[in-house]
Scaffold this motif. Sequence first.
Motif, PDB file in Angstrom:
ATOM      1  N   ALA A  54      19.567   6.133  88.632  1.00 17.92           N
ATOM      2  CA  ALA A  54      19.923   5.782  90.028  1.00 17.92           C
ATOM      3  C   ALA A  54      18.440   5.507  90.680  1.00 17.92           C
ATOM      4  O   ALA A  54      18.097   4.245  91.355  1.00 17.92           O
ATOM      5  N   ARG A  55      17.322   5.815  90.082  1.00 14.59           N
ATOM      6  CA  ARG A  55      15.834   5.575  91.117  1.00 14.59           C
ATOM      7  C   ARG A  55      15.392   4.025  89.985  1.00 14.59           C
ATOM      8  O   ARG A  55      14.825   3.477  91.101  1.00 14.59           O
ATOM      9  N   ILE A  56      15.836   4.183  89.124  1.00 18.61           N
ATOM     10  CA  ILE A  56      15.511   2.934  88.351  1.00 18.61           C
ATOM     11  C   ILE A  56      16.241   1.712  89.116  1.00 18.61           C
ATOM     12  O   ILE A  56      15.722   0.985  89.454  1.00 18.61           O
ATOM     13  N   PHE A  57      17.712   1.763  89.341  1.00 19.75           N
ATOM     14  CA  PHE A  57      17.988   0.610  90.400  1.00 19.75           C
ATOM     15  C   PHE A  57      17.670   0.643  91.436  1.00 19.75           C
ATOM     16  O   PHE A  57      17.213  -0.596  92.062  1.00 19.75           O
ATOM     17  N   LEU A 169      10.799   3.873  84.301  1.00 14.06           N
ATOM     18  CA  LEU A 169      10.022   4.930  84.957  1.00 14.06           C
ATOM     19  C   LEU A 169       9.011   5.221  84.659  1.00 14.06           C
ATOM     20  O   LEU A 169       7.853   4.735  85.437  1.00 14.06           O
ATOM     21  N   ALA A 170       9.002   5.224  83.858  1.00 13.94           N
ATOM     22  CA  ALA A 170       7.503   5.923  82.836  1.00 13.94           C
ATOM     23  C   ALA A 170       6.406   4.736  83.106  1.00 13.94           C
ATOM     24  O   ALA A 170       5.232   4.644  83.574  1.00 13.94           O
ATOM     25  N   THR A 171       6.501   3.647  82.822  1.00 11.83           N
ATOM     26  CA  THR A 171       6.033   2.045  82.788  1.00 11.83           C
ATOM     27  C   THR A 171       5.387   2.374  84.538  1.00 11.83           C
ATOM     28  O   THR A 171       4.103   1.872  85.241  1.00 11.83           O
ATOM     29  N   ALA A 172       6.597   2.370  85.762  1.00 10.44           N
ATOM     30  CA  ALA A 172       6.572   2.437  86.824  1.00 10.44           C
ATOM     31  C   ALA A 172       5.695   3.360  87.629  1.00 10.44           C
ATOM     32  O   ALA A 172       5.155   2.245  88.337  1.00 10.44           O
ATOM     33  N   ALA A 173       5.175   4.331  86.598  1.00 10.90           N
ATOM     34  CA  ALA A 173       4.241   4.870  87.188  1.00 10.90           C
ATOM     35  C   ALA A 173       3.077   4.796  87.080  1.00 10.90           C
ATOM     36  O   ALA A 173       1.876   5.467  87.122  1.00 10.90           O
ATOM     37  N   GLU A 174       2.876   4.313  86.002  1.00 10.78           N
ATOM     38  CA  GLU A 174       1.284   3.355  85.434  1.00 10.78           C
ATOM     39  C   GLU A 174       0.390   2.581  86.226  1.00 10.78           C
ATOM     40  O   GLU A 174       0.932   1.764  86.786  1.00 10.78           O
TER      41      GLU A 174
END
Length: 174
Positions: A54-57, A169-174
């Motif tokens: 859901a968060r990715i969307f 999500l991992a790449t979004a946090a970088e």
Amino acid sequence: MISKQLHEAINAQINAELWSAYLYLAMSMDAENKGYKGVANWYYVQFQEEQAHARIFMNYLNSRDAKVTLLPIDPVPAAWDSVLEMFRHTLEHEKKVTSLINNLAAIANEDRDFASINRLVWFIDEQVEEEESAREMIAAVEAVEGNKYGMYMLDKELAARVYNTPSPLATAAE
């Protein structure tokens, strides 16, 4: 720019992912109440994964300057007759989610929205894994059906499953 049709469909998918999370949380609680702590853990990890989906969307809509609209979550079942029934329900549910993701991809393709198509490829691959995982769990439970020691060992094995942050999500946090 994302089309109105795709925007609305992704908002609906966010709701579907959160409903899935709620379903798996209910399964986790039911399994724990029945004494299957490993099965409960397996479903709790599923719960976390669905929240992440859901968060990715949501992140994707935000990146496209499209408003995220959260909707009420419909009730989910609260109990299943057996662990096998839980996993069979899981497979049927994941097949439904696959059809929803495929519908999003069809809309994006019709719109020639290549950015959305690219994001949806990750979800398409994820759904292949989700259905395969559910089928493997059905086979594992069927293999030990009626064998209390076998179910005990399977439950212990499932207790070791851990949540891993999905790559978007991992790449979004970088």
